[in-house]
Design a protein around this motif. Sequence first.
Motif, PDB file in Angstrom:
ATOM      1  N   ILE A  10       9.682  12.510 -10.695  1.00 12.01           N
ATOM      2  CA  ILE A  10       9.022  11.226 -10.500  1.00 12.01           C
ATOM      3  C   ILE A  10       9.967  10.136 -10.990  1.00 12.01           C
ATOM      4  CG2 ILE A  10       7.811  11.242 -12.722  1.00 12.01           C
ATOM      5  CD1 ILE A  10       5.388   9.969 -11.166  1.00 12.01           C
ATOM      6  N   THR A  11      10.001   9.027 -10.269  1.00 10.47           N
ATOM      7  CA  THR A  11      10.806   7.876 -10.663  1.00 10.47           C
ATOM      8  C   THR A  11       9.876   6.802 -11.228  1.00 10.47           C
ATOM      9  OG1 THR A  11      10.605   6.822  -8.498  1.00 10.47           O
ATOM     10  CG2 THR A  11      12.491   8.315  -8.817  1.00 10.47           C
ATOM     11  N   ILE A  12      10.458   5.751 -11.751  1.00 11.51           N
ATOM     12  CA  ILE A  12       9.649   4.626 -12.248  1.00 11.51           C
ATOM     13  C   ILE A  12       8.785   4.058 -11.130  1.00 11.51           C
ATOM     14  CG2 ILE A  12       9.826   2.213 -13.004  1.00 11.51           C
ATOM     15  CD1 ILE A  12       9.998   4.161 -15.297  1.00 11.51           C
ATOM     16  N   ASP A  13       9.314   3.988  -9.910  1.00  7.14           N
ATOM     17  CA  ASP A  13       8.494   3.502  -8.795  1.00  7.14           C
ATOM     18  C   ASP A  13       7.283   4.409  -8.565  1.00  7.14           C
ATOM     19  OD1 ASP A  13      10.045   1.258  -8.304  1.00  7.14           O
ATOM     20  OD2 ASP A  13      11.316   2.280  -6.832  1.00  7.14           O
ATOM     21  N   GLY A  14       7.470   5.717  -8.723  1.00  7.84           N
ATOM     22  CA  GLY A  14       6.348   6.644  -8.613  1.00  7.84           C
ATOM     23  C   GLY A  14       5.319   6.422  -9.702  1.00  7.84           C
ATOM     24  N   VAL A  15       5.782   6.136 -10.914  1.00  9.15           N
ATOM     25  CA  VAL A  15       4.869   5.852 -12.025  1.00  9.15           C
ATOM     26  C   VAL A  15       4.118   4.551 -11.756  1.00  9.15           C
ATOM     27  CG1 VAL A  15       4.700   5.376 -14.498  1.00  9.15           C
ATOM     28  CG2 VAL A  15       6.291   7.123 -13.671  1.00  9.15           C
ATOM     29  N   LYS A  16       4.816   3.545 -11.251  1.00 10.25           N
ATOM     30  CA  LYS A  16       4.153   2.278 -10.901  1.00 10.25           C
ATOM     31  C   LYS A  16       3.063   2.524  -9.863  1.00 10.25           C
ATOM     32  CE  LYS A  16       8.111  -0.713 -11.814  1.00 10.25           C
ATOM     33  NZ  LYS A  16       9.155  -1.560 -11.178  1.00 10.25           N
TER      34      LYS A  16
END
Length: 115
Positions: A10-16
């Motif tokens: 997961i990337t930060i965009d996925g977390v967002k």
Amino acid sequence: MPIARDQILITIDGVKDLIGSGVSFRCRYELVGFTDDGKPRYQCIYLRDGEPEAILVSTRITPYGPEPRYFNIWPGLFKHHLEFGDGRTLCFDGEYNIAFDTAGGGNAVRMGRKR
């Protein structure tokens, strides 16, 4: 530390996206080692009900594939947990491991997600 083939990423965009969609999740931080000057270093793992663990990786892909994102204890880990964590209180033991239950003692650090 290499990423195991059976881990999802997961990337930060996925977390967002998780935060924005209101999906319930938890995160935990694993102590992965220490910097040259002795500061603890962590990686972040996101957990959702019924899903495998997702390791937070850098958005940039290196020639060797995705790389885990590592956080030094201060300010990186605190800043990350405040912005992208699950709102639980972080609690450090004497070995720099992080738990979320302050009932057992330790030095609690109150964190909550900005809304």
